[in-house]
Design an enzyme around this catalytic site. Structure first.
Site, PDB file in Angstrom:
ATOM      1  N   ASP A  28      31.485 156.309 -11.697  1.00 34.25           N
ATOM      2  CA  ASP A  28      32.673 156.478 -10.987  1.00 34.25           C
ATOM      3  C   ASP A  28      32.604 157.874 -10.165  1.00 34.25           C
ATOM      4  O   ASP A  28      32.224 158.930 -10.638  1.00 34.25           O
ATOM      5  CB  ASP A  28      34.123 156.671 -11.628  1.00 34.25           C
ATOM      6  CG  ASP A  28      35.259 156.693 -10.791  1.00 34.25           C
ATOM      7  OD1 ASP A  28      36.094 155.631 -11.143  1.00 34.25           O
ATOM      8  OD2 ASP A  28      35.566 157.450 -10.100  1.00 34.25           O
ATOM      9  N   ASN A  82      42.839 148.242 -13.684  1.00 36.41           N
ATOM     10  CA  ASN A  82      44.319 148.313 -13.263  1.00 36.41           C
ATOM     11  C   ASN A  82      44.599 147.236 -12.238  1.00 36.41           C
ATOM     12  O   ASN A  82      43.683 146.690 -11.629  1.00 36.41           O
ATOM     13  CB  ASN A  82      44.154 149.559 -12.217  1.00 36.41           C
ATOM     14  CG  ASN A  82      44.138 150.960 -13.228  1.00 36.41           C
ATOM     15  OD1 ASN A  82      44.706 150.890 -14.185  1.00 36.41           O
ATOM     16  ND2 ASN A  82      43.554 151.779 -12.699  1.00 36.41           N
ATOM     17  N   HIS A  93      39.103 144.879  -5.721  1.00 38.86           N
ATOM     18  CA  HIS A  93      37.945 144.104  -6.087  1.00 38.86           C
ATOM     19  C   HIS A  93      37.908 144.578  -7.766  1.00 38.86           C
ATOM     20  O   HIS A  93      37.705 145.826  -7.973  1.00 38.86           O
ATOM     21  CB  HIS A  93      36.636 144.666  -5.604  1.00 38.86           C
ATOM     22  CG  HIS A  93      35.470 144.065  -5.814  1.00 38.86           C
ATOM     23  ND1 HIS A  93      34.376 143.888  -4.926  1.00 38.86           N
ATOM     24  CD2 HIS A  93      35.017 143.574  -6.982  1.00 38.86           C
ATOM     25  CE1 HIS A  93      33.310 143.257  -5.299  1.00 38.86           C
ATOM     26  NE2 HIS A  93      33.585 143.133  -6.657  1.00 38.86           N
ATOM     27  N   HIS A  95      37.428 145.745 -11.158  1.00 38.12           N
ATOM     28  CA  HIS A  95      36.732 146.557 -11.955  1.00 38.12           C
ATOM     29  C   HIS A  95      37.341 146.950 -13.301  1.00 38.12           C
ATOM     30  O   HIS A  95      38.501 147.309 -13.176  1.00 38.12           O
ATOM     31  CB  HIS A  95      36.185 147.791 -10.823  1.00 38.12           C
ATOM     32  CG  HIS A  95      37.504 148.384 -10.314  1.00 38.12           C
ATOM     33  ND1 HIS A  95      38.099 148.140  -9.283  1.00 38.12           N
ATOM     34  CD2 HIS A  95      38.095 149.679 -10.885  1.00 38.12           C
ATOM     35  CE1 HIS A  95      39.279 148.865  -9.264  1.00 38.12           C
ATOM     36  NE2 HIS A  95      39.420 149.748 -10.192  1.00 38.12           N
ATOM     37  N   HIS A  97      36.976 149.993 -16.008  1.00 37.67           N
ATOM     38  CA  HIS A  97      36.700 151.618 -16.108  1.00 37.67           C
ATOM     39  C   HIS A  97      36.455 151.585 -17.533  1.00 37.67           C
ATOM     40  O   HIS A  97      36.976 150.903 -18.391  1.00 37.67           O
ATOM     41  CB  HIS A  97      38.096 152.121 -15.804  1.00 37.67           C
ATOM     42  CG  HIS A  97      38.583 152.605 -14.709  1.00 37.67           C
ATOM     43  ND1 HIS A  97      38.501 153.563 -13.667  1.00 37.67           N
ATOM     44  CD2 HIS A  97      39.340 151.572 -13.985  1.00 37.67           C
ATOM     45  CE1 HIS A  97      39.008 153.207 -12.424  1.00 37.67           C
ATOM     46  NE2 HIS A  97      39.500 152.114 -12.711  1.00 37.67           N
TER      47      HIS A  97
END
Ligand code: AMP
Length: 106
Positions: A28, A82, A93, A95, A97
């Site tokens: 990130d 999220n 898109h 993802h 974390h």
């Protein structure tokens, strides 16, 4: 096209941790923990709501390879995705974390 599709297409650089034909894991850009990695499918699905279960199954396997490579599979980590407006999803898109490398205090 989302910024993550452009990363998957190698149009913009990213610090890649692991990649296979379907998925890519990269650091990130604004880490919120010692280790903060994002895992995406190369094909764009907007969020978890759109992700087909068979892709999720493959992605689970890929994520475990990533946590092993990061050396956090035993020490532990937080995995978050999220979804939409109330989930504060910025990039449309899907993802995951992966946060770890330290005892999380948040
Ligand atoms: P979310 O709010 O779940 O959509 O999170 C988007 C995440 O993508 C944030 O943690 C950002 O720091 C991260 N991000 C945005 N652009 C990039 C980029 N070019 N490379 C790596 N991470 C990024």
């Amino acid at each position: 096209m989302t910024i993550f599709e452009r990363i998957a297409n190698k149009e913009i650089p990213a610090d890649i941790i692991l990649e296979d034909s379907d998925f890519i894991a990269f650091k990130d850009i604004a880490p919120k923990a010692k280790i903060h990695v994002l895992v995406i499918p190369k094909k764009c699905y907007e969020s978890f709501e759109e992700l087909p279960p068979e892709v999720m199954a493959k992605m689970s396997n890929f994520i475990k390879q990533v946590t092993k490579k990061l050396g956090i599979n035993k020490s532990g980590y937080r995995m978050v995705t999220n979804v939409g407006e109330d989930g504060n999803q910025e990039v449309k898109h899907i993802h995951f974390h992966i946060l770890g490398g330290e005892k999380l205090s948040f």
